[in-house]
Design a protein around this motif. Structure first.
Motif, PDB file in Angstrom:
ATOM      1  N   TRP A  25       0.833  -1.217   0.000  1.00  0.00           N
ATOM      2  CA  TRP A  25       0.000   0.000   0.000  1.00  0.00           C
ATOM      3  C   TRP A  25       0.861   1.259   0.000  1.00  0.00           C
ATOM      4  CZ3 TRP A  25      -2.264  -4.071   3.036  1.00  0.00           C
ATOM      5  CH2 TRP A  25      -3.520  -4.491   2.577  1.00  0.00           C
ATOM      6  N   GLY A 140      -9.275   9.147   3.769  1.00  0.00           N
ATOM      7  CA  GLY A 140      -7.956   9.485   4.335  1.00  0.00           C
ATOM      8  C   GLY A 140      -6.992   9.859   3.231  1.00  0.00           C
ATOM      9  N   THR A 142      -4.460  12.282   0.884  1.00  0.00           N
ATOM     10  CA  THR A 142      -3.381  13.186   1.277  1.00  0.00           C
ATOM     11  C   THR A 142      -3.823  14.642   1.133  1.00  0.00           C
ATOM     12  OG1 THR A 142      -2.496  13.171  -0.954  1.00  0.00           O
ATOM     13  CG2 THR A 142      -1.599  11.538   0.571  1.00  0.00           C
ATOM     14  N   ILE A 146      -5.424  15.205  -5.681  1.00  0.00           N
ATOM     15  CA  ILE A 146      -5.114  14.179  -6.690  1.00  0.00           C
ATOM     16  C   ILE A 146      -6.393  13.618  -7.330  1.00  0.00           C
ATOM     17  CG2 ILE A 146      -4.028  11.916  -7.076  1.00  0.00           C
ATOM     18  CD1 ILE A 146      -2.016  14.128  -6.232  1.00  0.00           C
ATOM     19  N   GLN A 238       3.020   5.490  -5.123  1.00  0.00           N
ATOM     20  CA  GLN A 238       2.010   4.677  -4.434  1.00  0.00           C
ATOM     21  C   GLN A 238       2.296   3.197  -4.731  1.00  0.00           C
ATOM     22  OE1 GLN A 238       0.400   7.493  -6.434  1.00  0.00           O
ATOM     23  NE2 GLN A 238       1.207   8.589  -4.699  1.00  0.00           N
ATOM     24  N   VAL A 252      -8.211   3.774  -2.332  1.00  0.00           N
ATOM     25  CA  VAL A 252      -7.132   3.716  -3.313  1.00  0.00           C
ATOM     26  C   VAL A 252      -6.798   5.131  -3.753  1.00  0.00           C
ATOM     27  CG1 VAL A 252      -7.784   1.430  -4.195  1.00  0.00           C
ATOM     28  CG2 VAL A 252      -8.834   3.467  -5.191  1.00  0.00           C
TER      29      VAL A 252
END
Ligand code: IMP
Length: 440
Positions: A25, A140, A142, A146, A238, A252
């Motif tokens: 992950w 959750g 960042t 994105i 990632q 994801v």
């Protein structure tokens, strides 16, 4: 657009490219390995993600935390490339380059695909607002914008890096996108509208002149390089189980770190790739929400987090730790045609009397040797562990297989057996030279 770097004269036969991909992950220590492989590379390419990544590299005791710039930048002979599959916040890019320059790292060779999409101020707003809106179901993220940037790309209302070179087009696209974004921000999320003029001034007036010299036809550049026998490395950010298609959706990221994404995100076809190095940390961590069958808690969790410094490079968030999951590793090998494994942070496991690796799962009384197709099952599987002896020795000075204690060698053999491909590298400390190379 300029075509800087090494648009080389044909010199050798076209050579295949190498992909480096995380098998868990994220945070497997890919930066260190890409940095190591970079010695033999001429081009290092980021193919997906954005500044949600954090690659830490330690050179001469100095820590470099790279978010967007490919790790090969630390080598003067390498052309670092930000490929078309990446999403770029030009302000982050400029700041990162300036910080590297201040440390004496020359970033002048860095080139960026004009087809890469831009992260815009409203992408941050929407990322934050969506997470708040999801409440307990939040991903959750960042919070770097994105997901919203990739969503706009798919919806065909994104702005691209090349738009920075054409004021009229940039303003036109911004105006269309912002009308809709401001309506959503105000009416759905109760946020203030963003000012079109301010965004245009920042992007066109301040950032475009700094980014423009780096914009290049990266696809042409990479194919010329391969034709000329130059070595190209495609550096995934990632990892496999954060992949939009193959990861633990919806927990994801919004791009494809698996090796297939390397083709799309760089413009290199599958037949040009023969070597795929999968990075597996000797234990597993994940940040943010989502299923994690081998997660541990209590004292063992604290020990792994503290010894492994398992806090986000950019966000500072504590990572969730767990035992190595060989079921996931086997599946990652298949998904990306991984040809070899690099095990990282083996030293973190030293001094544990017993180690566990997950070799299968159990659900509803059935033993599962593969990742269950239905994710609800993955949420409730119980790991079946093989218990291995630990080792007392400090591994940090080892440079050859023979210098590893027998129990550490057994650990690596078990990983290779379950992965079905050789383990060719074991990381034994954070420094650039702290690794053991194993025969393929
Ligand atoms: P996003 O990529 O910011 O949208 O976040 C989506 C998910 O991916 C969250 O669970 C993040 O914690 C995770 N994530 C994104 N980038 C990284 C990374 O570089 N390492 C580990 N997890 C990451």
């Amino acid at each position: 657009m300029t075509v800087p770097g090494d648009a080389a004269e044909p010199e050798g036969a076209r050579v295949p490219a190498t992909v480096v991909v995380g098998t868990q992950w994220g945070d497997e220590g890919k930066g260190k390995l890409t940095d190591l492989l970079a010695k033999d590379m001429h081009f290092v390419v980021r193919y997906q993600g954005g500044h949600n990544a954090g690659h830490t590299i330690v050179v001469g005791g100095e820590h470099f935390a790279l978010k967007l710039v490919p790790s090969g930048v630390l080598y003067p002979h390498i052309v670092p490339v930000i490929g078309n599959g990446v999403v770029v916040d030009p302000a982050v890019l400029v700041a990162e380059c300036e910080a590297l320059e201040r440390c004496g790292v020359d970033t002048s060779r860095l080139v960026i695909s004009g087809d890469a999409h831009l992260i815009m101020p409203y992408h941050y707003e929407i990322d934050r607002a969506t997470e708040r809106y999801l409440g307990r179901q939040k991903l959750g993220t960042t919070k770097s914008g994105i997901g919203p940037a990739y969503a706009d790309k798919a919806s065909r209302i994104g702005l691209r890096v090349q738009d920075l070179l054409d004021e009229k087009i940039f303003r036109q696209k911004l105006s269309v996108a912002l009308r809709e974004k401001n309506a959503v921000l105000a009416k759905v999320y109760n946020r203030l509208a963003l000012d079109e003029g301010e965004i245009a001034e920042r992007y066109l007036g301040e950032l475009a002149p700094l980014v423009a010299p780096r914009i290049a036809d990266t696809v042409g550049l990479l194919h010329d390089a391969l034709d000329a026998g130059r070595n190209v490395m495609l550096e995934g950010a990632q990892a496999t189980y954060l992949d939009l298609d193959h990861g633990t959706y919806p927990f994801v990221t919004s791009s494809n770190p698996t090796a297939g994404g390397a083709c799309v995100g760089s413009g290199i076809g599958p037949r040009d790739i023969t070597r795929v190095v999968g990075i597996a940390k000797a234990y597993v961590t994940r940040v943010g929400a989502g299923p994690f069958p081998t997660e541990v808690d209590g004292g063992l969790a604290d020990l792994l987090v503290e010894r492994g410094h398992e806090y986000g490079t950019n966000t500072g968030r504590r990572r969730r730790p767990g035992w190595l999951d060989l079921v996931l590793l086997r599946h990652a090998v298949r998904l990306s045609s991984i040809s070899e494994i690099a095990v990282t942070k083996l030293d973190v496991l030293s001094k544990l009397a017993k180690l566990k690796v997950c070799v299968a799962y159990e659900a509803d009384g059935v033993r599962l040797s593969r990742v269950p197709y239905h994710q609800s099952v993955l949420h409730r599987v119980t790991p079946i562990y093989e218990e291995l002896d630990g080792w007392e020795e400090d591994l940090s000075g080892a440079t050859e297989l023979g210098e590893l204690p027998p129990a550490a060698r057994v650990f690596l053999e078990v990983v290779a057996r379950h992965a079905g491909v050789p383990v060719t590298f074991a990381g034994v400390g954070p420094g650039r030279e702290q690794f053991v190379r194993l025969a393929a």
